[in-house]
Design a protein around this motif. Sequence first.
Motif, PDB file in Angstrom:
ATOM      1  N   GLN A   1      44.324  40.323  59.908  1.00 27.59           N
ATOM      2  CA  GLN A   1      44.861  41.634  60.271  1.00 27.59           C
ATOM      3  C   GLN A   1      45.921  42.132  59.292  1.00 27.59           C
ATOM      4  OE1 GLN A   1      46.006  42.120  64.380  1.00 27.59           O
ATOM      5  NE2 GLN A   1      44.469  40.675  65.104  1.00 27.59           N
ATOM      6  N   PHE A   2      46.758  41.221  58.802  1.00 23.67           N
ATOM      7  CA  PHE A   2      47.896  41.653  57.988  1.00 23.67           C
ATOM      8  C   PHE A   2      48.009  40.845  56.697  1.00 23.67           C
ATOM      9  CE2 PHE A   2      49.011  42.288  62.515  1.00 23.67           C
ATOM     10  CZ  PHE A   2      49.047  43.684  62.523  1.00 23.67           C
ATOM     11  N   GLY A   3      46.884  40.413  56.162  1.00 18.86           N
ATOM     12  CA  GLY A   3      46.899  39.622  54.939  1.00 18.86           C
ATOM     13  C   GLY A   3      47.533  40.359  53.776  1.00 18.86           C
ATOM     14  N   ASP A   4      48.379  39.640  53.016  1.00 22.93           N
ATOM     15  CA  ASP A   4      49.161  40.275  51.949  1.00 22.93           C
ATOM     16  C   ASP A   4      48.885  39.713  50.565  1.00 22.93           C
ATOM     17  OD1 ASP A   4      50.712  42.487  52.238  1.00 22.93           O
ATOM     18  OD2 ASP A   4      52.460  41.446  53.025  1.00 22.93           O
ATOM     19  N   ILE A   5      47.957  38.798  50.440  1.00 21.47           N
ATOM     20  CA  ILE A   5      47.708  38.187  49.133  1.00 21.47           C
ATOM     21  C   ILE A   5      47.312  39.234  48.100  1.00 21.47           C
ATOM     22  CG2 ILE A   5      46.106  36.695  47.860  1.00 21.47           C
ATOM     23  CD1 ILE A   5      46.226  34.748  50.181  1.00 21.47           C
ATOM     24  N   SER A   6      46.460  40.150  48.501  1.00 17.13           N
ATOM     25  CA  SER A   6      46.022  41.202  47.579  1.00 17.13           C
ATOM     26  C   SER A   6      47.203  42.031  47.086  1.00 17.13           C
ATOM     27  CB  SER A   6      44.988  42.113  48.270  1.00 17.13           C
ATOM     28  OG  SER A   6      44.511  43.086  47.370  1.00 17.13           O
ATOM     29  N   ASN A   7      48.134  42.351  47.987  1.00 20.99           N
ATOM     30  CA  ASN A   7      49.320  43.124  47.598  1.00 20.99           C
ATOM     31  C   ASN A   7      50.248  42.307  46.707  1.00 20.99           C
ATOM     32  OD1 ASN A   7      48.498  45.365  49.103  1.00 20.99           O
ATOM     33  ND2 ASN A   7      49.511  44.631  50.952  1.00 20.99           N
ATOM     34  N   TYR A   8      50.465  41.044  47.068  1.00 22.82           N
ATOM     35  CA  TYR A   8      51.360  40.195  46.294  1.00 22.82           C
ATOM     36  C   TYR A   8      50.889  40.076  44.844  1.00 22.82           C
ATOM     37  CZ  TYR A   8      54.239  38.321  50.152  1.00 22.82           C
ATOM     38  OH  TYR A   8      55.132  38.159  51.176  1.00 22.82           O
ATOM     39  N   LEU A   9      49.582  39.916  44.661  1.00 23.34           N
ATOM     40  CA  LEU A   9      49.031  39.683  43.327  1.00 23.34           C
ATOM     41  C   LEU A   9      48.606  40.974  42.624  1.00 23.34           C
ATOM     42  CD1 LEU A   9      46.906  36.461  43.982  1.00 23.34           C
ATOM     43  CD2 LEU A   9      49.159  36.642  42.888  1.00 23.34           C
ATOM     44  N   LYS A  10      48.882  42.120  43.252  1.00 28.38           N
ATOM     45  CA  LYS A  10      48.559  43.439  42.668  1.00 28.38           C
ATOM     46  C   LYS A  10      47.071  43.556  42.336  1.00 28.38           C
ATOM     47  CE  LYS A  10      53.031  43.930  42.623  1.00 28.38           C
ATOM     48  NZ  LYS A  10      53.692  44.390  43.852  1.00 28.38           N
ATOM     49  N   LEU A  11      46.234  43.115  43.283  1.00 34.72           N
ATOM     50  CA  LEU A  11      44.789  43.159  43.078  1.00 34.72           C
ATOM     51  C   LEU A  11      44.221  44.478  43.568  1.00 34.72           C
ATOM     52  CD1 LEU A  11      43.871  39.569  44.347  1.00 34.72           C
ATOM     53  CD2 LEU A  11      44.322  40.300  41.996  1.00 34.72           C
ATOM     54  N   ALA A  12      43.068  44.825  43.038  1.00 37.93           N
ATOM     55  CA  ALA A  12      42.334  46.011  43.494  1.00 37.93           C
ATOM     56  C   ALA A  12      40.924  45.570  43.866  1.00 37.93           C
ATOM     57  CB  ALA A  12      42.306  47.078  42.404  1.00 37.93           C
ATOM     58  N   PRO A  13      40.770  44.883  44.984  1.00 30.54           N
ATOM     59  CA  PRO A  13      39.472  44.285  45.337  1.00 30.54           C
ATOM     60  C   PRO A  13      38.415  45.317  45.685  1.00 30.54           C
ATOM     61  CG  PRO A  13      41.006  44.083  47.161  1.00 30.54           C
ATOM     62  CD  PRO A  13      41.796  44.614  46.011  1.00 30.54           C
ATOM     63  N   GLU A  14      37.194  45.036  45.274  1.00 29.00           N
ATOM     64  CA  GLU A  14      36.063  45.888  45.649  1.00 29.00           C
ATOM     65  C   GLU A  14      35.401  45.384  46.922  1.00 29.00           C
ATOM     66  OE1 GLU A  14      33.379  46.185  42.401  1.00 29.00           O
ATOM     67  OE2 GLU A  14      34.837  47.128  41.040  1.00 29.00           O
ATOM     68  N   LYS A  15      35.484  44.068  47.174  1.00 32.23           N
ATOM     69  CA  LYS A  15      34.845  43.467  48.345  1.00 32.23           C
ATOM     70  C   LYS A  15      35.860  42.602  49.099  1.00 32.23           C
ATOM     71  CE  LYS A  15      30.724  45.064  47.304  1.00 32.23           C
ATOM     72  NZ  LYS A  15      29.663  44.174  46.827  1.00 32.23           N
ATOM     73  N   THR A  16      35.619  42.431  50.396  1.00 25.62           N
ATOM     74  CA  THR A  16      36.497  41.606  51.226  1.00 25.62           C
ATOM     75  C   THR A  16      35.655  40.602  52.001  1.00 25.62           C
ATOM     76  OG1 THR A  16      36.425  42.881  53.291  1.00 25.62           O
ATOM     77  CG2 THR A  16      37.903  43.684  51.552  1.00 25.62           C
ATOM     78  N   ILE A  17      36.319  39.777  52.801  1.00 22.45           N
ATOM     79  CA  ILE A  17      35.610  38.808  53.625  1.00 22.45           C
ATOM     80  C   ILE A  17      34.695  39.495  54.629  1.00 22.45           C
ATOM     81  CG2 ILE A  17      37.468  38.625  55.336  1.00 22.45           C
ATOM     82  CD1 ILE A  17      36.855  35.618  55.481  1.00 22.45           C
ATOM     83  N   ALA A  18      35.067  40.697  55.050  1.00 21.19           N
ATOM     84  CA  ALA A  18      34.217  41.450  55.981  1.00 21.19           C
ATOM     85  C   ALA A  18      32.888  41.807  55.323  1.00 21.19           C
ATOM     86  CB  ALA A  18      34.937  42.714  56.441  1.00 21.19           C
ATOM     87  N   ASP A  19      32.914  42.114  54.032  1.00 17.41           N
ATOM     88  CA  ASP A  19      31.676  42.416  53.307  1.00 17.41           C
ATOM     89  C   ASP A  19      30.794  41.183  53.192  1.00 17.41           C
ATOM     90  OD1 ASP A  19      32.215  45.227  52.575  1.00 17.41           O
ATOM     91  OD2 ASP A  19      33.840  44.363  51.384  1.00 17.41           O
ATOM     92  N   VAL A  20      31.410  40.014  53.039  1.00 11.02           N
ATOM     93  CA  VAL A  20      30.633  38.774  52.983  1.00 11.02           C
ATOM     94  C   VAL A  20      29.885  38.577  54.296  1.00 11.02           C
ATOM     95  CG1 VAL A  20      30.680  36.289  52.603  1.00 11.02           C
ATOM     96  CG2 VAL A  20      32.374  37.735  51.479  1.00 11.02           C
ATOM     97  N   GLN A  21      30.593  38.719  55.406  1.00  6.71           N
ATOM     98  CA  GLN A  21      29.955  38.484  56.699  1.00  6.71           C
ATOM     99  C   GLN A  21      28.816  39.462  56.953  1.00  6.71           C
ATOM    100  OE1 GLN A  21      32.155  37.141  60.280  1.00  6.71           O
ATOM    101  NE2 GLN A  21      31.588  39.115  61.158  1.00  6.71           N
TER     102      GLN A  21
END
Length: 276
Positions: free
Chosen positions: A51-71
């Motif tokens: 719900q509140f994951g911050d790894i992407s923000n901490y590492l300044k990432l711009a992800p195209e896919k997430t774990i929800a896309d995997v499922q």
Amino acid sequence: MAEERIDGVNGAVITFFSTASSVGKTLVSINMAAELAREGYRVCLVDLDLQFGDISNYLKLAPEKTIADVQRAMAGQTVSMHDFLTPFAYDGTAMQVLVAPRLLEDAYHIDAEAVKIMIHQLQTEFDYVVIDTTSMFSVLNLAMLDLSTVVIFLGIVDFIPTIKNMKIGIDTLKMLNYDRNKLRIVLNRSDSKTLISLEDVEDLLGDTFYHILPNDFRAAGKSIKSGVPLVLDEDETRLGNAMRELVYRATNQDYIEENPGEQGRSWLNRIFGGKE
């Protein structure tokens, strides 16, 4: 430096867990993964604070896919996890990240069994899978703790309620007959201003701390602001060095398998009384 990977050997799973919020799990898990990657290992960092994951923000990432896309992609077919990972690289160090869902509604639909399949697949492709979890005994977290090689239980001793939650968590692990050989109780922000002594906390918990991380808000804040893990920063800090030492200790301990009487009974069985 990392040794050459042996084919057919699954990578280790290191899971960060706590029963209190704001104890530094995300920062420490990021640095654990970054240090392993710096040493030359193939590393995947997984954000299961859905719900509140911050790894992407901490590492300044711009992800195209997430774990929800995997499922969603897994429905009725086999997927390649690499198609859903986001790369992070800094100064010659590189690792992959499986980020948390963008939408809150997606977080509610993530299935624990699907995540177990994802982690097992990542184990076949990476030397280390480092997992950041949310602070609760959820079905998903229990499943992750079950399959982990090492569990780092992170806590702080700033306030009585935080210590109480830590004790509840450790007592719950004991009640579940959890395999203590893979549990590492780590204290964060050890020298923050508090009237509570470490000896008193250890007496209350009935355990000693496996490792202690110093309090350094300045270094942590700089790391979060820049998106550069402390262990990769050219400026050496006490906190960064303590994190490196934690990585060395946690990944060089012999793992002793569970007692025969406990094999085949997962945490999910023991706490919910159901079958896997």
